[in-house]
Enzyme design. Structure first.
Site, short mmCIF file in Angstrom:
data_model
loop_
_atom_site.label_atom_id
_atom_site.label_comp_id
_atom_site.label_asym_id
_atom_site.label_seq_id
_atom_site.Cartn_x
_atom_site.Cartn_y
_atom_site.Cartn_z
N CYS A 147 182.46 -8.27 37.62
CA CYS A 147 182.13 -9.41 36.43
C CYS A 147 181.84 -8.62 35.21
CB CYS A 147 181.29 -9.98 37.19
SG CYS A 147 180.66 -11.69 36.18
N GLN A 148 180.45 -8.97 34.87
CA GLN A 148 180.07 -8.30 33.55
C GLN A 148 180.14 -6.93 33.53
OE1 GLN A 148 175.97 -8.52 32.55
NE2 GLN A 148 176.25 -8.82 30.44
#
Lengths: 354, 410
Positions: A147-148
């Protein structure tokens, strides 16, 4: 035809039965015991401020010679990747013979307000990578960004390609302006400077609320009624509570890092435009020339598939592959099917590339 | 229990089931917690609804997942029970009319319309958003999913607090009084402070307006969800399908809310209003923080601004330390042999070897010149002797003429 086949006595019985289940479930609640944060045995091998680098105890005698460093997002906690014994991407990788490290960002407090992306990417990630290189006496490590954390991994790899052998990114946003990206839409016109200057660190609860806004009624109502159905099963209830703990275990976000990420990535879509600067260097995805595996989820409502798949057009690698998982953003780590599909696919892909 | 689906006698059956449930409940709580959790009577238990349950978990850590999940479960259960009660009322009306089969669509239209009317009363009436909850009881099950969500928001410490909720309370009269206060010009010693307070109030009013707009949008969303439910029930009726349990109805209702919400939050209007509300809230908070800082400073206590300044300095120092550590690490790890070899290479590149060779060639030339046939004056001979001596001080070996020529040709 009247669309209610619910007679009052049936309805009363249903509610009473439901209430009884709830009453009986109270006992199960008291017997559930401690809810662990991650289940695979690991040791802390390096600390840097509030950041801890964990090394998971290998589950095979001779693990793959190039370790994998898992870089998770700053939002929520990384034990999502190791949430329960039969739902653990980390365990899956260990079973496949991988040697796994993981960065735990910890819980930033007010004193961390001025940590920026340079501190995270050229600081913490780089020092963790260098620690692993020294420990294993190797030049390059494998990185798995989630994700991030995937966006961070892309930045790190573009800035330090000499340190990365293979790059795997999972449910990672690259194009932040796809039309179906609700998060991006909501952030687009917010006064981020005002937000950070006012709040300092951004409270995790605020981010939670934002995520819940996408399905508020199911996530704050229906889900808990469904929970009552499994309250007579200690194992199922514990699994539910593990997930519940993870959802609401939201560290605050270091203010400056949030400011940069929200403005440069979400608002300006700088990652694909090549405008993001980390420290004094511009992130050019074309510098990513090593093999890349991009894992995305076809029903991801947080990072829509198109937001991830666009990576192919921007990396400089000639060895780029995609793995589409038929599921959502969380299901990609924790669903029963993902356990069979994702860790073996990643491990085999890495093994093939030495 | 009377099994007639829509007779008024169903209440007696309901009561007996309640009693049975109470017995189960007592048994469960006694076996788990002893007598401490017993309420006085079943009647009180039902009067208080499900509010006893969360209290039971109070002694445990507030943020433990068990407690949070149980509290949410209690809240959902309570809403579910209320929904059941409201559905009974609806059934009762239909049944009393004796025209269930023929006129249910008319009754449904009426019920939906009544529910929509409630949404028109505004968020404060529906949800007790400000914490006042003055007419919360009148809200029917139609508002339940939205209420659960609103409770989530208003109890979220990051999003709201007592001060922010207080800003949302008050009606038109309060606003007029505030506007009058805002129009008073600041004078004298306290002018700056007054202006700051006035600015704060102006920002608070902006925030309240933005919040009202947000709530209105959510009310519209709820009404759209009602329309959706209405449509789906009519479709089910037309297709000969029916809901079998209360749970089915609850799930259908949640689905309708989600569908309506998804359409709203993806729209430009939501984005504009939500952005305006969050920005307005931040302006209010910033103003508050500045005023608090002013007060703290007056008492000679540390302010947020000073703390931030200290944290910034610490961050800068940490970066400098990290950079220095990196340099030290590089220096420590450098291979000295490689460095020496590099220096040798550099020396070579500077042409030391070539200079030596050139010097040797010059010596050779001199040697050749000195060994040439003598056709010179006495003074020239003396000079050559002097040169010869000088060259020999350099300890250079004489080289053959051929070698010297070859070097010249390099």
């Amino acid at each position: 035809m009247f669309p209610f086949a619910i007679s009052p006595d049936k309805a009363v019985e249903e509610l009473a039965r439901f209430n009884k289940k709830l009453a009986a479930g109270v006992k199960t609640f008291t017997e559930v015991g401690q809810i662990e944060s991650g289940i695979s045995p690991k040791e802390a091998v390096y600390r840097d401020d509030k950041v801890t680098l964990y090394h998971y105890i290998p589950r095979v005698e001779n693990p793959h010679r190039v370790p994998v460093l898992v870089v998770y997002a700053l939002v929520n906690r990384p034990y999502m990747a190791d949430i329960q014994e039969d739902r653990s991407m980390i365990r899956g990788l260990l079973d496949e013979g991988m040697d796994v490290y993981l960065i735990d960002w910890g819980y930033p407090d007010a004193s961390d307000r001025f940590l920026d992306l340079d501190d995270y990417i050229n600081g913490y990630i780089k020092r963790c990578v260098d620690f692993i290189r020294d420990r294993h006496d190797i030049y390059r490590v494998n990185i798995l960004g989630i994700c991030q954390g995937g966006a961070f991994s892309l930045c790190f790899t573009a800035l330090h390609p000499d340190r990365v052998r293979n790059l795997v990114v999972m449910v990672t946003p690259v194009d932040f302006h796809t039309p179906d990206n609700l998060l991006s839409l909501w952030v687009r016109d917010l006064d981020i400077d005002l937000l950070v200057d006012t709040m300092g660190n951004i409270p995790g609860d605020l981010l939670n609320l934002t995520f819940l806004s996408m399905n508020p009624f199911r996530l704050t109502g229906q889900k808990y009624l469904d929970m009552v159905d499994l309250m007579d099963d200690k194992v199922k209830l514990k699994n539910f509570l593990r997930m519940e703990k993870w959802i609401f275990d939201s560290p605050d976000q270091a203010g400056e890092a949030f400011r940069q990420f929200a403005k440069e990535f979400f608002q300006k879509n700088g990652l694909i435009k090549g405008n993001v600067k980390i420290g004094d260097r511009r992130v050019d995805l074309a510098n990513i020339t090593m093999p890349v595996l991009n894992v995305y989820a076809t029903k991801d409502h947080l990072v829509p598939p198109d937001a991830s798949k666009v990576l192919k057009q921007h990396v400089g690698s000639s060895d780029y592959q995609e793995l589409a998982f038929n599921g959502g953003h969380i299901g990609v780590y924790v669903s029963a099917r993902s356990q069979k599909e994702i860790p073996p696919a990643i491990a085999n892909w890495l093994k093939e590339r030495g | 229990m009377d099994n007639n689906p829509f007779s008024a006698d169903w209440m007696s059956g309901w009561t007996s089931l309640q009693r049975k449930m109470w017995e189960d409940w007592s048994e469960a709580t006694q076996s788990t917690f002893g007598n401490a959790w017993q309420t006085e009577s079943p009647l009180n238990f039902f009067k208080n609804g499900m509010s006893q349950w969360p209290n039971m978990f109070m002694p445990q850590p507030v943020k433990s997942p068990e407690v949070m999940a149980m509290r949410h479960a209690m809240g959902s259960m309570e809403e579910f029970m209320r929904m059941g009660r409201e559905v009974f009322k609806l059934f009762q009306k239909v049944s009393d009319g004796g025209t269930m089969a023929q006129e249910w669509t008319g009754q449904l239209d009426k019920a939906i319309q009544q529910a929509k009317e409630m949404f028109n009363q505004g968020s404060e009436a529906m949800y007790g958003l400000t914490g006042l909850g003055k007419v919360d009881e009148m809200a029917s099950f139609w508002s339940r999913p939205m209420k659960a969500w609103n409770d989530f928001i208003t109890t979220n410490p990051a999003f709201s607090n007592d001060t922010m909720r207080a800003l949302l309370s008050g009606g038109q009269a309060t606003e007029e009084a505030l506007q009058r206060f805002l129009s008073v010009p600041g004078v004298g010693y306290t002018r700056e402070k007054q202006e700051k307070v006035q600015e704060g109030l102006r920002l608070a009013l902006e925030y309240r307006k933005a919040n009202e707009d947000f709530q209105k949008l959510m009310m519209e969303t709820s009404k759209r969800a009602l329309d959706l439910l209405h449509r789906k029930l009519l479709e089910m009726g037309a297709e000969g399908k029916s809901l079998q349990t209360m749970r089915d109805l609850y799930v259908l209702w949640v689905d309708c809310n989600e569908e309506a919400n998804a359409a709203t939050v993806a729209g430009k209007e939501y984005n504009e209003i939500n952005t305006r509300m969050v920005n307005a809230m931040m302006r209010v908070r910033r103003n508050m923080a500045e005023m608090v800082d002013g007060t703290m400073s007056a008492f000679n206590l540390p302010t947020r601004r000073e703390l931030d300044s200290a944290y910034r300095q610490i961050s800068l120092l940490k970066r400098r330390v990290s950079a220095l550590e990196e340099i030290i690490g590089e220096l420590k790890g450098r291979d000295a042999t490689a460095e020496i070899n590099t220096l040798r290479d550099d020396m070579e590149k500077l042409g030391v070897r070539r200079l030596r060779e050139e010097l040797a060639a010059l010596r050779n030339q001199l040697e050749e010149a000195l060994t040439a046939p003598p056709a010179e004056s006495g003074a020239e001979a003396a000079d050559k002797t002097a040169i010869k001596k000088t060259v020999r001080i350099g300890n250079a070996k004489p080289q053959p003429a051929a070698a010297a020529s070859a070097q010249k040709g390099e």
